[in-house]
Design an enzyme around this catalytic site. Structure first.
Site, PDB file in Angstrom:
ATOM      1  N   ASN A   9      80.184  81.344  50.118  1.00 53.66           N
ATOM      2  CA  ASN A   9      81.335  81.701  49.525  1.00 53.66           C
ATOM      3  C   ASN A   9      81.822  83.058  49.882  1.00 53.66           C
ATOM      4  OD1 ASN A   9      83.490  82.546  47.435  1.00 53.66           O
ATOM      5  ND2 ASN A   9      82.075  82.484  45.908  1.00 53.66           N
ATOM      6  N   TRP A  10      82.717  83.244  50.973  1.00 56.80           N
ATOM      7  CA  TRP A  10      82.982  84.748  51.299  1.00 56.80           C
ATOM      8  C   TRP A  10      83.766  85.530  50.354  1.00 56.80           C
ATOM      9  CZ3 TRP A  10      84.630  83.817  57.151  1.00 56.80           C
ATOM     10  CH2 TRP A  10      83.435  83.512  57.953  1.00 56.80           C
ATOM     11  N   LYS A  11      84.184  84.982  49.337  1.00 55.82           N
ATOM     12  CA  LYS A  11      85.053  85.685  48.075  1.00 55.82           C
ATOM     13  C   LYS A  11      86.309  86.481  49.056  1.00 55.82           C
ATOM     14  CE  LYS A  11      81.033  85.906  45.654  1.00 55.82           C
ATOM     15  NZ  LYS A  11      80.152  86.546  44.573  1.00 55.82           N
ATOM     16  N   HIS A 100      84.412  79.143  39.431  1.00 53.97           N
ATOM     17  CA  HIS A 100      83.464  80.304  39.832  1.00 53.97           C
ATOM     18  C   HIS A 100      83.510  81.071  38.693  1.00 53.97           C
ATOM     19  CE1 HIS A 100      81.447  83.701  41.795  1.00 53.97           C
ATOM     20  NE2 HIS A 100      81.109  82.808  42.754  1.00 53.97           N
ATOM     21  N   GLU A 102      83.555  84.383  38.651  1.00 56.37           N
ATOM     22  CA  GLU A 102      84.466  85.257  38.874  1.00 56.37           C
ATOM     23  C   GLU A 102      85.871  84.756  38.212  1.00 56.37           C
ATOM     24  OE1 GLU A 102      83.341  86.247  42.860  1.00 56.37           O
ATOM     25  OE2 GLU A 102      81.352  86.728  42.102  1.00 56.37           O
ATOM     26  N   GLU A 172      74.982  78.268  38.808  1.00 53.61           N
ATOM     27  CA  GLU A 172      75.174  79.787  39.129  1.00 53.61           C
ATOM     28  C   GLU A 172      75.020  80.390  37.787  1.00 53.61           C
ATOM     29  OE1 GLU A 172      77.156  80.549  43.195  1.00 53.61           O
ATOM     30  OE2 GLU A 172      78.787  80.680  41.733  1.00 53.61           O
ATOM     31  N   GLY A 178      75.406  88.215  42.725  1.00 49.17           N
ATOM     32  CA  GLY A 178      75.486  89.620  43.249  1.00 49.17           C
ATOM     33  C   GLY A 178      74.807  90.762  42.499  1.00 49.17           C
ATOM     34  N   SER A 218      72.114  85.160  44.118  1.00 47.85           N
ATOM     35  CA  SER A 218      71.340  86.010  44.824  1.00 47.85           C
ATOM     36  C   SER A 218      70.489  85.470  45.715  1.00 47.85           C
ATOM     37  CB  SER A 218      70.481  86.888  44.058  1.00 47.85           C
ATOM     38  OG  SER A 218      71.656  88.023  43.557  1.00 47.85           O
ATOM     39  N   GLY A 239      76.620  83.574  48.419  1.00 51.58           N
ATOM     40  CA  GLY A 239      77.742  84.577  48.372  1.00 51.58           C
ATOM     41  C   GLY A 239      77.454  85.727  49.513  1.00 51.58           C
ATOM     42  N   GLY A 240      76.839  86.793  49.122  1.00 49.29           N
ATOM     43  CA  GLY A 240      76.365  87.985  50.098  1.00 49.29           C
ATOM     44  C   GLY A 240      75.628  87.485  51.250  1.00 49.29           C
TER      45      GLY A 240
HETATM   46  C1  PEP Z   1      78.562  83.419  44.556  1.00 49.21           C
HETATM   47  O1  PEP Z   1      79.064  84.328  44.492  1.00 49.21           O
HETATM   48  O2  PEP Z   1      78.712  82.153  44.352  1.00 49.21           O
HETATM   49  C2  PEP Z   1      77.025  84.008  44.890  1.00 49.21           C
HETATM   50  C3  PEP Z   1      76.202  83.184  44.708  1.00 49.21           C
HETATM   51  O3  PEP Z   1      77.036  85.087  45.168  1.00 49.21           O
HETATM   52  P1  PEP Z   1      75.564  86.007  45.630  1.00 49.21           P
HETATM   53  O4  PEP Z   1      74.871  85.011  46.519  1.00 49.21           O
HETATM   54  O5  PEP Z   1      75.837  87.371  46.470  1.00 49.21           O
HETATM   55  O6  PEP Z   1      74.887  86.228  44.580  1.00 49.21           O
END
Ligand code: PEP
Length: 255
Positions: A9-11, A100, A102, A172, A178, A218, A239-240
């Site tokens: 997920n590149w957001k 999600h 967010e 999640e 994050g 994470s 994500g990251g």
């Molecule tokens: C996400 O936003 O779906 C996510 C899992 O982010 P991160 O891996 O950065 O915690």
């Protein structure tokens, strides 16, 4: 056998040139991939076209959001029909995130609206990746199972069995997204097994056992293997760590 999936997920990250560089780099390192998991990337919608047009790009693509409405005066929105229409011929665009944390937090998306988004996607032949997960306060007050149960029931349990089978679920925990804090593999496994048991009660064991449930929060090369080793964890929503080819490939190879 359930599908194993690693989705990035590149957001709201990476500009066009960075998207192209990622794909060129990733493609040149495809021979390093040792896992048979399905790989999905969810870029910002404006770059779906860049991805779809890249030569030798055979990885599945998804959007990060769609409207709950079919069409009409909803300025700024993209409908599920538009996503489908966009890639009708090459069929690389298969997925779309729904709910999600967010989107739930910053855009106030509630379970009833998310249920409508799920409907629009399924009507248009796209697979929802439906996100759920508790906030820290729910875990601390031990209401995390109730919270996630409501998200699953209100967002998904109106579906017919065949429709539910189109859905991928991503658990999640919001406190892990994050933040660098990962759920322990036991905490994640416990919630994944709980989600599967809810599906089994409503739709039966065969359906519950056919649905992929991904962990997100994470997830990185250092912890992915332990998470993916759990019996009810079928992959990750990353994500990251999906923004760098190196760490993304290491996570994919953690299966
Ligand atoms: C996400 O936003 O779906 C996510 C899992 O982010 P991160 O891996 O950065 O915690």
């Amino acid at each position: 056998m359930r599908k194993k999936i690693v989705a990035g997920n590149w957001k709201m990250n990476l500009l066009d040139e960075e998207v192209i560089n990622f794909i060129v780099d990733f493609n040149s390192r495809k021979n390093e991939i040792e896992s048979d998991s399905e790989i999905i990337i969810l870029p910002a919608s404006i770059y779906l076209d860049t991805m779809i047009s890249m030569p030798d790009w055979d990885i599945k693509i998804g959007a990060q959001n769609c409207s709950q409405f079919n069409n009409g005066a909803y300025t700024g929105e993209i409908s599920a029909a538009m996503l489908r229409d966009f890639d009708y011929d090459s069929e690389n665009l298969h997925y779309c995130l729904v709910g999600h944390s967010e989107r739930r937090e910053y855009f106030n998306e509630q379970n009833d609206v998310l249920a409508e988004k799920v409907n629009r996607l399924i009507e248009n032949g796209l697979k929802p990746i439906y996100c759920c997960g508790e906030e820290l306060q729910h875990r601390e007050s031990e209401s995390h199972f109730d919270w996630v149960q409501a998200q699953i029931e209100e967002g998904l349990f109106h579906l017919k069995e065949e429709e539910l089978k189109q859905v991928v679920i991503a658990y999640e925990p919001v406190w892990a997204i994050g933040t660098g804090k990962t759920a322990t593999s036991n905490q994640a496994q416990e919630m994944h097994a709980f989600i599967r048991s809810l599906i089994a009660k409503k739709y039966g064991d065969a359906t519950a056992n056919s649905i992929s449930i991904l962990y997100g929060g994470s997830c990185k090369p250092e912890n992915a293997s332990e998470l993916f080793d759990q019996p009810d964890i079928d992959g990750g929503l990353i994500g990251g760590a999906s923004l760098k080819v190196d760490s993304f490939i290491q996570i994919i190879n953690s299966f």
